[in-house]
Design a protein around this motif. Structure first.
Motif, short mmCIF file in Angstrom:
data_model
loop_
_atom_site.label_atom_id
_atom_site.label_comp_id
_atom_site.label_asym_id
_atom_site.label_seq_id
_atom_site.Cartn_x
_atom_site.Cartn_y
_atom_site.Cartn_z
N SER A 90 -41.96 54.42 106.84
CA SER A 90 -43.01 53.86 107.68
C SER A 90 -42.64 54.00 109.15
N LYS A 135 -46.86 51.23 112.18
CA LYS A 135 -47.46 50.85 110.90
C LYS A 135 -46.77 49.62 110.33
N ASP A 170 -47.94 46.51 112.12
CA ASP A 170 -49.28 46.12 111.68
C ASP A 170 -49.23 45.40 110.34
#
Length: 329
Positions: free
Chosen positions: A208, A212, A215
């Motif tokens: 990741s 991301k 989030d």
């Protein structure tokens, strides 16, 4: 040594570990020499906070053994309030560290049945926050049982009175990464601030991007997520607003305790700016940038000396002056 500069106490809850570093034998090939230093992520964070001038309370289970005596002397010597700590009958946790060529430590833990993980609900409720602006915890104390689940319950109660800060400090040698992944959403629901390293990110969300990942953790509840990236500084996200902060140049001796010192610098600066004590509602990205830049300086100074030996505020102030002069030249 400069003392308190911010009002309000920060409470740190978690382990204090004896870090034993291997050194060359002095008497022959059949001897292994060890240099013992106080460690443990939460204890390191508490020491760094106190040395920066933040009134700091450490809540740990400190053994009655020789290491526990060593820990108390070390913590008290940095100006930490130990009234919320417990004198435990179990032995202290030991971590044997070997440093690689870059100064990073690889640990072998001796942690079964040790004092740090045996918190009871009664022990946790016996010392209320008493006006603390923030409760910081994480690392192994939040995971290892039977104490870990009880600390989670304690955090849920603490949210009514204080900002909650968590550092997962992933240790896959002791706890499988899958266990961290399972528990992390619940921690985000409890935490206002989540601070972790890029190594932690790789274990928690393999492949990741930082954006991301942030989030994902914002959606789970954490408002401020900070990912430290060693010599490349830190990446921070406040409700999805991003900033990258550079790390000061430093001659690295080792990186032991650098992340813990960063966390301390971050919390110290957020307290000084008036943002701790609630849900970070007035926090701006500008103040996040300021706090992360200060924290990066604290972490860099920790890397310049052996072991988890964070700087006092005078040293951080002096380093900031040196950096300003260098920018003018």
């Amino acid at each position: 040594m400069t003392r308190s500069t911010s009002s309000g106490t920060i409470t740190v809850l978690g382990e204090c570990v004896a870090d034993a570093f291997t050194e060359p034998a002095t008497r022959g090939p059949d001897e292994l020499a060890l240099r013992l230093l106080p460690g443990g992520g939460p204890a390191n964070t508490a020491v760094a906070l106190a040395r920066l001038g933040t009134p700091t309370r450490f809540r740990g289970r400190l053994s009655h053994d020789v290491f526990g005596t060593f820990f108390r002397r070390h913590l008290s010597g940095s100006g930490i309030d130990l009234t919320g700590s417990v004198t435990a009958s179990e032995p202290s946790t030991l971590a044997v560290a070997a440093l690689d060529e870059s100064g990073r430590a690889n640990y072998t833990f001796h942690a079964e049945g040790t004092a740090d993980w045996q918190w009871t609900a009664e022990e946790l409720s016996a010392a209320p926050l008493d006006g603390s602006l923030c409760l910081h915890t994480g690392s192994l104390a939040l995971l290892r049982q039977p104490g870990g689940s009880r600390i989670e319950d304690h955090l849920a109660e603490a949210r009514e009175y204080a900002t909650v800060s968590i550092d997962p400090n992933v240790r896959p040698l002791l706890v499988p990464s899958a266990v961290y992944r399972e528990r992390l959403p619940g921690w985000c629901a409890l935490a206002d601030i989540l601070r972790l390293s890029e190594d932690d990110l790789a274990e928690l969300l393999p492949g990741s991007s930082p954006e991301k990942a942030c989030d994902t953790w914002h959606a789970a509840g954490a408002r401020l997520v900070v990912i430290t990236r060693g010599g490349r500084g830190a990446f921070a996200s406040l409700d999805g607003l991003r900033v990258a902060v550079a790390a000061p140049a430093v001659d690295v001796v080792d990186t032991v305790g650098a992340g813990d010192s960063f966390t301390a610098g971050l919390l110290h600066r957020l307290a000084a700016l008036g943002h701790l004590g609630g849900r970070l509602d007035a926090l701006s990205l500008e103040d996040v940038t300021d706090a992360c830049a200060f924290a990066a300086r604290v972490a860099a100074l920790t890397c310049s000396v052996p072991g988890a030996n964070p700087p006092w505020l005078d040293g951080v102030t002096l380093q900031a002056g040196v950096e300003r002069l260098a920018r003018r030249e």
